[in-house]
Design an enzyme around this catalytic site. Structure first.
Site, mmCIF file in Angstrom:
data_model
loop_
_atom_site.group_PDB
_atom_site.id
_atom_site.type_symbol
_atom_site.label_atom_id
_atom_site.label_comp_id
_atom_site.label_asym_id
_atom_site.label_seq_id
_atom_site.Cartn_x
_atom_site.Cartn_y
_atom_site.Cartn_z
ATOM 1 C CB CYS A 1 -0.904 0.017 1.228
ATOM 2 S SG CYS A 1 -2.115 -1.317 1.279
ATOM 3 C CD GLU B 1 -2.112 3.908 3.463
ATOM 4 O OE1 GLU B 1 -3.292 4.040 3.822
ATOM 5 O OE2 GLU B 1 -1.772 3.180 2.490
ATOM 6 N NE ARG C 1 -9.539 6.720 -6.366
ATOM 7 C CZ ARG C 1 -8.967 5.632 -5.853
ATOM 8 N NH1 ARG C 1 -9.676 4.783 -5.125
ATOM 9 N NH2 ARG C 1 -7.677 5.406 -6.048
ATOM 10 C CB CYS D 1 -6.161 -1.589 4.036
ATOM 11 S SG CYS D 1 -4.414 -2.067 4.142
ATOM 12 C CB CYS E 1 -2.079 0.342 6.367
ATOM 13 S SG CYS E 1 -1.391 0.076 4.723
#
Length: 241
Positions: A55, A57, A83, A89, A92
């Protein structure tokens, strides 16, 4: 409402997201930015692949680590194609809890509200605690306390729902859109009922118990009640910022 440093961090993430290639060549759809205790910003993007991929992050955290950044104070992720802010998630969230539990995470509030931030530890109400985790800890202060902390006048702080633990900690002060920090250590943490704060404890904050309770209610925790349990934290500065 986001603080000035958080607004600067969000701007960096949005700028990174705006530059993601639109042709799908790299399958990058999310950008992330992290800020360390010095106010320096590091960015990263996700790596999309059918086998899975990191991800944004986690990439941003890796970039910060590779650059020798200090402990992370804030993090945010945003999606491509406008967005906006995206919450982390589950994976993370667990990584942040294990590695940077005191960092603040910018999240969308929804229902038309402005984006806000929450401590990473609040993203997982029933977390799995990694037995070997030994993350860097932060102790945050308003900038008005800087001089008294530097001079050793202020050596205690009273916190509600802001857990501290004995051991090394970075003392973090928010000044405008950047930070100032000091190396420090938490010497002890006492859990005490708000109504039972003693004059001896309050004296370390250079006031009486009644004055301390009034200040906490007025300036920091307007909804606090007598039965709330607060942490009375004793700390010291261990070096120069």
């Amino acid at each position: 409402m986001l603080t000035a440093p958080e607004q600067r961090l969000l701007g960096a993430a949005l700028d990174t997201a705006s530059r993601l290639p639109a042709d799908g060549t790299y399958l990058n759809t999310v950008a992330s930015a992290v800020m360390d205790v010095h106010g320096d910003i590091y960015t990263g993007v996700n790596v999309g692949h059918f086998t899975g991929g990191p991800c944004a992050e986690l990439v941003a955290l890796g970039v910060a680590a590779a650059a020798g950044a200090g402990p992370i104070s804030e993090i945010v992720a945003v999606g491509d194609e406008d967005r906006g802010v995206m919450p982390p998630c589950g994976r993370c969230r667990q990584v942040l809890l294990d590695q940077q539990p005191d960092c603040r995470v910018i999240v969308p509030k929804g229902d038309g509200d402005d984006d806000g931030s929450v401590p990473a530890r609040e993203l997982l109400p029933y977390p799995s605690q990694h037995p070997d985790a030994d993350p860097p800890r932060l102790l945050r202060f308003s900038p008005g306390h800087w001089a008294n902390v530097v001079d050793g006048v202020k050596t205690a702080t009273t916190r509600l729902n802001d857990p501290a633990a004995p051991g090394p900690a970075t003392l973090l002060f928010e000044f405008d859109d950047r930070y100032r920090s000091l190396p420090g250590a938490v010497e002890s943490v006492e859990h005490v009922r708000f109504a039972d704060i003693t004059d001896t404890q309050a004296a370390l904050e250079r006031c009486t118990a009644d004055e301390l309770r009034t200040a906490l209610r007025t300036h920091y925790y307007p909804g606090i009640v007598d039965d709330d349990v607060v942490d009375f934290v004793r700390f010291r500065v261990t070096g120069k910022g």
